[in-house]
Scaffold this motif. Structure first.
Motif, short mmCIF file in Angstrom:
data_model
loop_
_atom_site.label_atom_id
_atom_site.label_comp_id
_atom_site.label_asym_id
_atom_site.label_seq_id
_atom_site.Cartn_x
_atom_site.Cartn_y
_atom_site.Cartn_z
N LEU A 1 36.41 28.03 41.56
CA LEU A 1 36.80 28.89 40.34
C LEU A 1 38.24 29.27 40.04
CD1 LEU A 1 33.38 30.83 39.25
CD2 LEU A 1 34.58 29.05 37.81
N VAL A 2 38.93 28.98 39.15
CA VAL A 2 40.03 29.61 39.04
C VAL A 2 40.53 30.58 37.81
CG1 VAL A 2 42.58 28.97 38.99
CG2 VAL A 2 40.85 27.38 40.11
N ILE A 3 41.02 31.62 38.13
CA ILE A 3 41.34 32.64 37.04
C ILE A 3 42.78 32.59 36.64
CG2 ILE A 3 41.29 34.91 36.12
CD1 ILE A 3 39.17 35.74 38.07
N GLY A 4 43.28 32.10 35.56
CA GLY A 4 44.54 32.09 35.20
C GLY A 4 45.08 33.50 34.90
N GLY A 5 46.26 33.41 35.00
CA GLY A 5 46.88 34.94 34.63
C GLY A 5 48.23 34.75 34.16
N SER A 6 48.46 35.37 32.91
CA SER A 6 49.88 35.55 32.27
C SER A 6 50.21 37.01 32.69
CB SER A 6 49.99 35.30 30.86
OG SER A 6 50.04 33.79 30.56
N LEU A 7 50.79 37.35 33.77
CA LEU A 7 50.91 38.78 34.02
C LEU A 7 52.45 39.18 34.12
CD1 LEU A 7 48.81 38.67 37.36
CD2 LEU A 7 48.08 39.35 34.96
N PRO A 8 52.56 40.39 33.53
CA PRO A 8 54.13 41.05 33.43
C PRO A 8 54.41 41.67 34.71
CG PRO A 8 52.28 42.35 32.60
CD PRO A 8 51.48 41.43 32.97
N LEU A 9 54.87 40.87 35.70
CA LEU A 9 55.23 41.44 37.01
C LEU A 9 56.81 41.69 36.99
CD1 LEU A 9 53.80 38.55 39.00
CD2 LEU A 9 52.83 40.82 38.60
N THR A 10 57.72 41.74 35.92
CA THR A 10 58.92 42.07 35.54
C THR A 10 59.03 42.59 34.04
OG1 THR A 10 59.78 40.03 34.84
CG2 THR A 10 60.26 40.54 37.19
N GLY B 1 51.36 45.32 35.47
CA GLY B 1 51.06 43.97 35.93
C GLY B 1 51.11 43.89 37.29
N ILE B 2 51.83 44.60 38.11
CA ILE B 2 51.66 44.66 39.52
C ILE B 2 50.37 45.17 40.08
CG2 ILE B 2 52.65 45.37 41.80
CD1 ILE B 2 55.40 45.25 40.27
N ALA B 3 49.84 46.23 39.39
CA ALA B 3 48.51 47.04 39.97
C ALA B 3 47.52 46.06 39.26
CB ALA B 3 48.44 48.33 39.07
N ILE B 4 47.78 45.44 38.21
CA ILE B 4 46.49 44.43 37.84
C ILE B 4 46.31 43.29 38.62
CG2 ILE B 4 45.88 42.79 35.77
CD1 ILE B 4 47.34 44.89 33.79
N GLU B 5 47.48 42.88 38.92
CA GLU B 5 47.14 41.53 40.16
C GLU B 5 46.66 41.94 41.28
OE1 GLU B 5 48.72 39.09 43.39
OE2 GLU B 5 49.09 41.11 43.01
N ARG B 6 46.94 43.14 41.81
CA ARG B 6 46.17 43.62 42.81
C ARG B 6 44.53 43.74 42.83
NH1 ARG B 6 49.33 48.59 44.30
NH2 ARG B 6 51.20 47.06 44.19
N GLY B 7 44.34 44.30 41.43
CA GLY B 7 43.12 44.52 41.33
C GLY B 7 42.14 43.50 41.29
N ALA C 1 46.52 52.62 41.13
CA ALA C 1 46.73 53.05 39.71
C ALA C 1 45.49 52.33 38.76
CB ALA C 1 48.01 52.76 38.93
N THR C 2 45.53 53.15 37.60
CA THR C 2 44.43 52.70 36.69
C THR C 2 44.52 51.16 36.13
OG1 THR C 2 45.82 53.64 34.73
CG2 THR C 2 43.88 54.97 35.41
N GLY C 3 45.71 50.41 36.24
CA GLY C 3 45.66 49.23 35.77
C GLY C 3 45.12 48.28 37.00
N TYR C 4 45.10 49.00 38.36
CA TYR C 4 44.13 48.27 39.12
C TYR C 4 42.91 48.27 38.74
CZ TYR C 4 41.99 47.70 44.08
OH TYR C 4 41.38 47.35 45.08
#
Lengths: 395, 347
Positions: free
Chosen positions: A37-46, A53-59, A310-313
């Motif tokens: 199962l793959v979750i795709g992600g358009s994440l703002p890492l910059t 975005g970095i916290a969300i990716e980690r979470g 962080a809360t983004g996580y």
């Protein structure tokens, strides 16, 4: 001695860029392993939203690890396929197209309101993908218009409703000033805030709009002094210009309480503000990393990551939790993994235990999780501390 | 002077493509554009559409900045005018798609003339600031004129339709965007074979001398603004059909800077420059993405760690090209052409 001519250098630069593309193009065929199962992600890492975005990716990654360690979703391992968007909608769409061409995706994380609105027609057309994301825009909380989307918390209007419910309970008939940034994000809940205030008998003493990154707010603070509100609710900012407002208001002797919404509520961003931050309040749909109420998932997170998250996580983790729970229900029901099936499965989530990340069992009848709690920042402890019980709003 | 291409008529001398290799390469390019959607997947077709929209906008800006010497940082606002016009016509009036695009271009051109008025008194950085100010005013209108623009939330569009076919996927949109792009770039190239284009260049090189030569500065500067804005308006209109949502934040100042950078990196004052610049600025960040992907097996979580590096590399490439090839990327193309023109007799 070897010298590098201008032409050589240009050839080298061009060749590097081209080879990165051409060779990379051959790496396009990154296919999912069978049953994965793959979750795709358009994440703002910059870019401006990289902190989130970095916290969300980690979470998301941590939740996937927890799930995979426990055997996956109905025996299927989970993977996150993501790319950086720089928080630009056209790049987010490019990433979406790239990832969907490389992977068989049914679950997705989008990084912004603009992206969600842009990709929504494509999601409907494809009929395969359920998408959560970083946006809590009220407009997206409409299952009719956006059937393939959801948000892992209350929308911005619901956040303001939670704050106003709290204000009405603490000080009936209180005077409130709304301060919003001059952006789609900032203007989102203004209309609904007026209506909610009228319903609860609160007085909107003034409405102030500032540029999103305003620095000099002395004129706006003078408006506050004239209005003498009991509460000021900020929306559409991360941090600036909130500390400036609060500092100048304190100097003028106002005893106003200042409040914010989700993206202003991470305690780490207030840690550097110092004493001025003391007493800042706001709505938070999740428990903080350091909350000491019973929460088994928080215990797990603290074991995995001893340092503050962080809360983004948490936002990323709960989004992944909802996506995967929906997928689990679809698989267990023996249905085909389509967007309508996933959304219907998500809407069957009632009284769901998030492991304590949200303090009450949650239900997702529409596109949002309309529950939150008011926290207040303690400068001495450098923590957000709960000052209300969990408040449910909406239908 | 190109050897071996003697012309016997003025018509042949003024042709857009004067040599055999030029004609062959143009045929190859057009053939490539025709087969592109049959060979590319959705991702690359999406990027191709985005490139083509940016090519139209950059070509418009090149007419204004590269050929007429008038710096504008308000080009994105004209794209927004085109996008809003198309969105409003599509939502509220229901006029045909091509008419909407034309209306978007014409309205942008009309407002471009007004915004261009300061160009009669100010130049360079002063004009750039004046165009930024105009874009702020337009942004205010987009936010506040809620009845037409939808305010902060903007306008969401239904798919555009051509001859009853709804343009819902990127391949269908490509067949709308590509021919318009080819038509507009050809139009811009043709512009510089006639009096208007030559007047623009004369104004750029020395406006006082141009006036002494009998070129009405007022008319031609405003005409340049109108043309550039028309291109931006059409590009914005296509953008609206492409993304199907237009908000006040769809066309930020950064888009104007992006387009100006495309023109500078590609090569100011050449049609090819605008095309190559838009291609470079749109595609290179995406190509670098594959570089990051290649390192995935070597570096765990490469996407997270190397994304900032990708941005730095892109910035360094732009700086590198500006420093080492100040005439723009088009100069590299010219050098290659010169090389093969004499090959194999001289390398």
């Amino acid at each position: 001695m070897t010298t590098v001519s201008r032409r050589n250098l240009l050839q080298l630069m061009g060749a590097t860029a081209l080879s990165a593309g051409v060779l990379g193009g051959s790496a396009l065929q990154v296919r999912a392993e069978a049953g994965e199962l793959v979750i795709g992600g358009s994440l703002p890492l910059t870019g401006v939203f990289a902190f989130a975005g970095i916290a969300i990716e980690r979470g998301i990654q941590d939740y996937i690890k927890i799930v995979n360690d426990a055997g996956g979703i109905a025996g299927r391992q989970v993977r996150l396929a993501y790319e950086d968007t720089g928080y630009k909608p056209d790049t987010s769409v490019a990433v979406f197209n790239k990832l969907t061409s490389q992977n068989d995706l049914n679950l997705y994380y989008g990084d912004s309101t603009a992206f969600a609105k842009t990709i929504a027609p494509e999601l409907q057309r494809g009929g395969k993908i359920l998408m959560g994301g970083a946006s809590f825009a009220s407009e997206l909380n409409d299952p009719e218009a956006y059937p393939n989307l959801f948000m892992a918390g209350p929308d911005y209007s619901e956040m303001i409703s939670i704050l106003m419910e709290y204000i009405a309970a603490e000080k009936p008939g209180a005077k409130v000033v709304l301060v919003n940034s001059d952006s789609e994000f900032g203007r989102d809940p203004i209309e609904s805030s007026r209506k909610k205030a009228a319903d609860l008998g609160l007085e909107i003493a003034a409405e102030i709009i500032t540029p999103p990154t305003a620095v000099d707010v002395s004129t706006e603070v003078l408006k506050l002094r004239r209005a003498r509100p009991d509460y000021v609710i900020f929306h559409g900012y991360i941090l600036a210009p909130l500390p400036e407002f609060m500092s100048q208001a304190k100097q003028m002797g106002l005893d106003t309480k200042f409040m914010g919404t989700f993206w202003s509520m991470d305690s780490s961003i207030w840690a550097d503000v110092g004493e001025t931050a003391d007493g800042f309040m706001g709505v938070m749909p999740y428990r903080y990393y350091y909350d000491d109420e019973p929460a088994p998932m928080l215990d797990t997170i603290r074991q995995m990551r001893p340092e503050y998250q962080a809360t983004g996580y948490t936002q990323g983790m709960i989004t992944a939790m909802v996506l995967l729970e929906s997928a689990r229900r679809v698989i267990e029901a023996g249905q085909e993994m389509t967007a309508p099936a996933l959304k219907a499965a998500m809407n069957t989530i009632t009284d769901f235990d998030t492991g304590g990340l949200i303090g009450v069992p949650i239900s997702i009848p529409g596109n949002s999780i309309p529950v939150g709690r008011v926290y207040q920042y303690s400068a001495a402890e450098q923590k957000m501390l709960p000052v209300s019980d969990w408040i449910k709003v909406g239908g | 002077m190109i050897i071996g291409t003697a012309k016997e008529t003025y018509r042949a001398d003024e042709a857009l493509l004067t040599t055999r290799p030029q004609q062959v390469w143009m045929a190859v390019l057009l053939a490539g554009l025709a087969v592109l959607p049959f060979t590319f997947n959705a991702y690359w077709t999406y990027l191709a559409c985005l490139v083509l929209i940016n090519v139209i906008a950059a070509t418009g800006l090149n007419v204004l900045t590269g050929f007429t010497g008038l710096v504008s940082l308000g080009h994105a606002a004209f794209m927004a005018i085109g996008a809003y016009t198309v969105a409003w016509l599509e939502r509220d009036i229901g006029t045909p798609l091509l008419l909407n695009l034309l209306a978007g271009g014409l309205l942008a051109a009309g407002i471009g003339v007004i915004v261009g008025l300061p160009s009669l008194r100010v130049k360079g950085l002063y004009l750039a600031i004046a165009t930024i100010a105009a874009s702020f005013i337009l942004h205010f209108v987009f936010v506040e004129w809620t009845a037409v623009t939808g305010g902060s939330a903007g306008i969401s569009l239904q798919p555009g339709t051509v001859f009853g076919v709804a343009l819902v996927d990127y391949t269908q949109l490509y067949w709308l965007i590509m021919p318009i792009c080819v038509l507009m770039v050809t139009g811009a190239a043709n512009l510089f074979r006639n009096r208007i284009g030559r007047a623009f260049i004369a104004i750029r090189d020395r406006d006082i001398s141009a006036e002494v030569l009998g070129i009405p500065i007022l008319r031609y500067k405003l005409m340049s603004f109108a043309l550039a804005s028309f291109y931006a308006g059409v590009a914005g209109g296509l953008w609206a059909y492409f993304f199907r949502v237009v908000t006040p934040e769809s066309f930020p100042l950064l888009t104007s800077i992006f387009l100006l950078a495309a023109v500078i990196v590609g090569g100011m004052g050449t049609i090819l420059g605008g095309v190559i610049g838009a291609l470079f600025m749109t595609l290179v960040p995406e190509l670098l993405r594959f570089g990051v992907e290649l390192l995935g097996p070597v570096i765990p979580n490469a996407g997270l760690i190397l994304s900032p590096v990708r941005t730095i590399v892109f910035g360094a490439l732009i700086v590198g090209f500006l420093v080492f090839e100040p005439q723009g990327l088009t100069e590299i193309v010219q050098r290659i052409r010169r090389f093969f023109r004499l090959w194999p007799f001289r390398t």
